[in-house]
Write a protein that holds these residues in place. Structure first.
Motif, PDB file in Angstrom:
ATOM      1  N   GLN A  23       0.832  -1.195   0.000  1.00 22.34           N
ATOM      2  CA  GLN A  23       0.000   0.000   0.000  1.00 22.34           C
ATOM      3  C   GLN A  23       0.869   1.248   0.000  1.00 22.34           C
ATOM      4  N   GLY A  24       0.637   2.094  -1.000  1.00 24.99           N
ATOM      5  CA  GLY A  24       1.330   3.377  -1.040  1.00 24.99           C
ATOM      6  C   GLY A  24       2.752   3.322  -1.534  1.00 24.99           C
ATOM      7  N   VAL A  25       3.144   2.254  -2.198  1.00 21.61           N
ATOM      8  CA  VAL A  25       4.508   2.207  -2.746  1.00 21.61           C
ATOM      9  C   VAL A  25       4.465   2.598  -4.222  1.00 21.61           C
ATOM     10  N   LEU A  26       5.626   2.754  -4.820  1.00 18.52           N
ATOM     11  CA  LEU A  26       5.691   3.064  -6.242  1.00 18.52           C
ATOM     12  C   LEU A  26       5.516   1.775  -7.047  1.00 18.52           C
ATOM     13  N   ILE A  27       5.014   1.924  -8.268  1.00 11.98           N
ATOM     14  CA  ILE A  27       4.810   0.742  -9.111  1.00 11.98           C
ATOM     15  C   ILE A  27       6.129  -0.030  -9.269  1.00 11.98           C
ATOM     16  N   ALA A  28       7.214   0.695  -9.442  1.00  6.50           N
ATOM     17  CA  ALA A  28       8.503   0.054  -9.665  1.00  6.50           C
ATOM     18  C   ALA A  28       8.945  -0.769  -8.466  1.00  6.50           C
ATOM     19  N   ASP A  29       8.381  -0.494  -7.282  1.00  5.61           N
ATOM     20  CA  ASP A  29       8.780  -1.247  -6.098  1.00  5.61           C
ATOM     21  C   ASP A  29       7.972  -2.531  -5.916  1.00  5.61           C
ATOM     22  N   ILE A  30       6.906  -2.689  -6.686  1.00  5.44           N
ATOM     23  CA  ILE A  30       6.099  -3.908  -6.558  1.00  5.44           C
ATOM     24  C   ILE A  30       6.937  -5.157  -6.851  1.00  5.44           C
ATOM     25  N   PRO A  31       7.678  -5.197  -7.986  1.00  7.73           N
ATOM     26  CA  PRO A  31       8.508  -6.384  -8.208  1.00  7.73           C
ATOM     27  C   PRO A  31       9.535  -6.596  -7.100  1.00  7.73           C
ATOM     28  N   ALA A  32      10.042  -5.503  -6.533  1.00  3.45           N
ATOM     29  CA  ALA A  32      11.046  -5.633  -5.467  1.00  3.45           C
ATOM     30  C   ALA A  32      10.432  -6.274  -4.231  1.00  3.45           C
ATOM     31  N   ILE A  33       9.167  -5.970  -3.943  1.00  5.90           N
ATOM     32  CA  ILE A  33       8.530  -6.530  -2.755  1.00  5.90           C
ATOM     33  C   ILE A  33       8.085  -7.970  -3.004  1.00  5.90           C
ATOM     34  N   VAL A  34       7.397  -8.182  -4.133  1.00  3.86           N
ATOM     35  CA  VAL A  34       6.922  -9.541  -4.432  1.00  3.86           C
ATOM     36  C   VAL A  34       8.110 -10.489  -4.605  1.00  3.86           C
ATOM     37  N   GLY A  35       9.163 -10.008  -5.263  1.00  4.59           N
ATOM     38  CA  GLY A  35      10.342 -10.857  -5.466  1.00  4.59           C
ATOM     39  C   GLY A  35      11.004 -11.237  -4.158  1.00  4.59           C
TER      40      GLY A  35
END
Lengths: 417, 174
Positions: free
Chosen positions: A394-406
């Motif tokens: 919640q509230g992160v940048l789109i580019a950080d989604i792969p970093a979190i899911v990965g």
């Protein structure tokens, strides 16, 4: 002169961003398989993430109700196909607990060697793929170079490279081979004769000796790399309370600072395999000086900590495999006790969790006097780890989604079963 | 705390809602009345001497004997099984909830069990899976949708009397 709404000078400064729904996946390369993330975005900011799973669902649990345990072992291979040995082990132990079977010392020794080796291979893929998610290609090549040798060694033991069905009820299917040809990758890397004949355990020792010092390279490439640290540290912070509530296990839980590893804290049928081994369990914030400290930017429970737990586990697993190999010649007993294809299961039910590379894999088996279980249930660790994506993103940048899911290191085969 | 002590604590607090302590099996369990499970869960998580922070597993199973040759068929019912663990106190507990296969005996009406998703975050997804595959309706669940099967799938595959569809969107089943 007055300005009207149609005047381009005003329109230019009147651009509003509306919320937009973006589908990420199921074919997106950084979702680690067929995972679909539905993002509600406001410009570059993500307000809400909803994971949609089930694209790989095969209802393995239903299939398990119609097959006897030895017949269902290959289905466990196809859950976490990056750590199939650990899946085999979890289910075998659950059935052994159900019927009250104890395997020999030799079988336990072989299981430790093989499942820890598979843990190394799984974490290597986790590391390489995480690098790819963040846009660096080279760590992936290094990881797969090493993993290739492990797969070659597995192939010499059981004939398969991914879906092994090697660990089974009563022990393992084969003993270690006495003589093999050196795996081509290993011969090349250690500059040895490609036709060199040696025992399997010597080949494995040679590989561990070669790989041990290489871990430093991965740290240079990724762990301590300034760009990598900027992309991961302080992001996707998972508090210990939330990790426990959402059922996170394995490196995700330990990355949040909860000191829990089933190899030490699990049920005795599992922990006795690891008795007498000397190894450390890496837990954030890595107070033990052996782990080399963490960068200033890193916070407890962030992406970097989860990643670092895996990297440290690779080094610890190498230690365990070395110790197990030293014990191997002196272990007693058969590598496999007889277990019939149509062995009747008692009327009882058990639940057993084991420490797989990605977390605690649980098998719940209900027997009713037949050879086929009345109910088989596979509790997937990745399933629970993935469920935390929504609150975490919640509230992160789109580019950080792969970093979190990965950083959660998921495998869709295990989530969808 | 072992399971007998946990059982005593629960009986002292909830009385008749705690139905049975099953021992003499590999994993002893406590049977709880379906309507009280959410309160029992909240108590188990928050009580300082119990502190079950984690729900390791939640699953359902359908008890219906489909083999006519079986000498001792089981009593037809549906159950939900909860495996709890406390990281701080290192003890575990297994709970069971048993209910009729269909609500009010009407085939197709899903039985109802209160959701524990307010107690443990992971119960949200586990209950969605149990709803999807076993066909149990969890009341007070924030988002009870199918999770593994497609939205328009019919039936609940882990029901023992489930019949595989002959056709799904033009794909032949058998």
């Amino acid at each position: 002169m007055s300005l009207t709404l149609e005047d381009p000078r005003i329109v230019e400064f009147d651009v509003r961003t509306d919320e937009m729904l973006v589908n990420m996946g199921p074919q997106h390369p950084s979702t680690h398989g067929v995972l679909r993330l539905l993002l509600r975005t406001d410009g570059e900011i993500v307000h809400e993430v909803t994971p949609h799973i089930g694209y790989l669902h095969r209802c393995a649990e239903k299939i398990g109700e119609n097959l006897s345990p030895p017949q269902w072992i290959p289905y466990t291979d196809r859950m976490d196909y990056l750590a199939a040995m650990n899946m085999n082990l979890g289910f075998s132990l659950a059935i052994e607990k159900l019927i009250g079977m104890e395997v020999t010392e030799k079988a336990m020794n072989l299981r430790v060697i093989i499942s820890e080796l598979n843990r190394i291979a799984s974490h290597l893929v986790g590391m390489g793929a995480y690098g790819l998610d963040l846009g660096t290609f080279s760590p992936f090549l290094y990881a797969f170079r090493e993993r290739e040798i492990i797969l070659d060694l597995f192939e010499e033991v059981c004939g398969a490279r991914l879906t092994y069905s090697y660990i089974t009820m009563g022990g393992v299917t084969h003993d270690l081979p006495d003589q093999i040809t050196i795996p081509p990758g290993l011969a090349q890397l250690t500059e040895r004769d490609p036709n060199l004949q040696l025992s399997w355990s010597d080949a494995l020792r040679m590989f561990l000796d070669w790989m041990g010092p290489r871990i430093k390279e991965y740290h240079t490439l990724l762990t301590r790399n300034a760009i990598f640290v900027r992309r991961t540290a302080g992001l996707g912070i998972l508090s210990p309370e939330m990790a426990m509530s959402y059922g996170c296990t394995g490196p995700v839980l330990r990355g949040s600072g909860v000191d829990y590893d089933l190899r030490r804290d699990g049920e005795s049928i599992y922990t006795r395999m690891y008795e007498g081994y000397n190894y450390k369990i890496p837990v954030a914030p890595f107070a033990d000086p052996a782990f080399g400290g963490i960068p200033q930017e890193a916070t407890l429970g962030d992406n970097w900590c989860r990643f670092f737990v895996r990297m440290m586990e690779v080094a610890q697993s190498i230690e365990i495999v070395r110790q197990a190999l030293d014990r191997y010649p002196s272990t007693q007993g058969e590598y496999r006790l007889p277990f019939k294809m149509n062995q009747k299961l008692p009327t009882d039910e058990v639940y057993l969790e084991t420490e797989c590379p990605k977390g605690s894999m649980g098998f719940y088996v209900v027997g009713d006097g037949d050879a086929e279980p009345f109910r088989t249930r596979a509790k997937s660790s990745c399933f629970c780890n993935l469920s935390v994506t929504g609150p975490l993103c919640q509230g992160v940048l789109i580019a950080d989604i792969p970093a979190i899911v990965g950083s959660l290191d998921i495998v869709m085969g295990e989530i969808d079963r | 705390m072992n399971i007998e002590e946990i059982h005593q604590r629960l009986v002292a607090r909830f009385g008749d809602a705690i139905r049975e302590l099953k021992t003499g099996v590999k994993d002893p369990w406590i049977e709880v009345a379906p309507e009280s499970i959410a309160l029992v869960g909240e108590f188990l998580r928050t009580e300082p001497e119990l502190r079950f922070e984690a729900l390791n597993d939640l699953t359902g199973s359908d008890w219906l004997e489909t083999d006519p040759k079986k000498k001792t068929p089981c009593d037809p019912h549906v159950e939900v099984v909860y495996h709890l663990y406390s990281y701080s106190l290192k003890h575990w507990c297994k709970l069971k909830v048993k209910t009729a296969r269909w609500k009010g005996g009407v085939v197709g009406e899903l039985p109802e069990v209160p959701s524990v998703s307010q107690v443990w975050g992971i119960a949200d997804w586990h209950e969605r899976e149990a709803f999807d595959l076993v066909g149990i309706h969890f009341t007070n669940h924030p988002n009870l949708r199918r999770i593994l099967c497609p939205e328009d799938w019919e039936g609940h595959p882990l029901r023992k009397d489930y019949e595989f569809p002959l056709e799904y969107h033009g794909v032949r089943g058998k």
